[in-house]
Enzyme design. Sequence first.
Site, mmCIF file in Angstrom:
data_model
loop_
_atom_site.group_PDB
_atom_site.id
_atom_site.type_symbol
_atom_site.label_atom_id
_atom_site.label_comp_id
_atom_site.label_asym_id
_atom_site.label_seq_id
_atom_site.Cartn_x
_atom_site.Cartn_y
_atom_site.Cartn_z
ATOM 1 N N ASP A 1 11.111 -17.500 -12.637
ATOM 2 C CA ASP A 1 12.784 -18.749 -12.138
ATOM 3 C C ASP A 1 13.415 -17.905 -11.041
ATOM 4 O O ASP A 1 13.831 -18.027 -10.036
ATOM 5 C CB ASP A 1 13.869 -19.013 -13.424
ATOM 6 C CG ASP A 1 12.946 -20.007 -13.898
ATOM 7 O OD1 ASP A 1 11.971 -20.950 -13.389
ATOM 8 O OD2 ASP A 1 13.113 -19.926 -15.409
ATOM 9 N N GLY B 1 1.485 -14.756 -10.637
ATOM 10 C CA GLY B 1 1.023 -13.789 -12.054
ATOM 11 C C GLY B 1 1.014 -12.460 -11.247
ATOM 12 O O GLY B 1 1.989 -11.768 -9.849
ATOM 13 N N ALA C 1 18.573 -23.729 -15.110
ATOM 14 C CA ALA C 1 20.081 -22.694 -14.857
ATOM 15 C C ALA C 1 19.447 -21.380 -14.334
ATOM 16 O O ALA C 1 20.463 -20.539 -13.680
ATOM 17 C CB ALA C 1 20.249 -22.988 -16.179
ATOM 18 N N LYS D 1 14.972 -23.614 -16.730
ATOM 19 C CA LYS D 1 14.461 -23.637 -15.158
ATOM 20 C C LYS D 1 15.432 -23.364 -14.505
ATOM 21 O O LYS D 1 15.733 -22.549 -13.637
ATOM 22 C CB LYS D 1 13.267 -24.031 -15.340
ATOM 23 C CG LYS D 1 12.175 -23.566 -16.244
ATOM 24 C CD LYS D 1 10.901 -24.377 -15.204
ATOM 25 C CE LYS D 1 9.805 -24.268 -16.868
ATOM 26 N NZ LYS D 1 9.989 -22.756 -17.502
#
Length: 316
Positions: free
Chosen positions: A257, A226, A40, A38
């Site tokens: 992310d 979402g 990165a 997450k």
Amino acid sequence: MIYVLGSINNDISLELERMPKKGETLIADGCRMGLGGKGANQAVAIAKLAMRGRNKAKKAVKMIGLVGNDFVGSELVKKLDDAGVDTEFVRQVNRNTGTAIVAVTGKDNRIMVYSGANLGISKSDVDEALEHATSADTLLCQLEVPLYIVGYALRKARAIGMTTILNPAPAKELPDDFYYNVDVIVPNETETQMLTGINPKDWNSRLAAMHAFHERGVRYVVLTLGESGCTISDNNRLVMHIPAIKTSVVDTTGAGDTFVGAFALTYPHVGMYVFKEACMFATKASSITVSRRGAAESIPTFEEVCELYSYDIKKK
Ligand code: RIB
């Protein structure tokens, strides 16, 4: 400058027609390996969306994290570098690199993480990285590194006067005093339910959940929902819903992310207009991520977002 404190994983993704049942073996249609984690992913989102094309030398994001001192670890650091992330504060240590097994079926995914090196991050890593940080900078954290380190970094960032953003993923119980040092929280539905006890299934429950975060001291809340979009609140002064953009979904890994990274990049200064605009930009960026496979590799550049959504890039 945005500092991202978080995980760096080697993602092994299997493309499946459906999720396996208990005790069942399924043959995958495809397999890929790539940069994930997450932390990165969010750092890569910031770097790729930061209009690097115009000034490649000036980096927008510094990653604070750990990988193993093996071939995989070195490859992941290279991928971060190539994406435009400053890796001065990424250390290679004598542990296995974090690994995630990602089962993907179009709209759905299931992720299992072995934390490995990510668990070795220390207070001195944070101290060293934030030594020259100023109140103009931002700290962005998630919960894939030890909780006490995240708490320490948030306290330190607050003392410096930095903007602090927390993406409480994966969901974990948080001590109440944790929230005092968070300016903006960006939880998804599962995290919201775990942290507030409220399932944000409709407008009223979302208002109640956002209020619960404000009561604990967080000024800005972005509930990501979402395919239903996101609902945002500026301590109840601005409350609004931003719908998701309909697109053909191939792999949702890294979409959350991308949203968080895009938001952190475009929201360095407080203000209602900027808050709303940052969420709209983040919605557009993550709509592209879900249309591609993989985690970090599926995150779009600023130019790609502009191309799809007809932003005007003024070339200098
Ligand atoms: O949010 C997606 C990420 O979660 C994956 O890249 C995986 O590494 C896990 O950390």
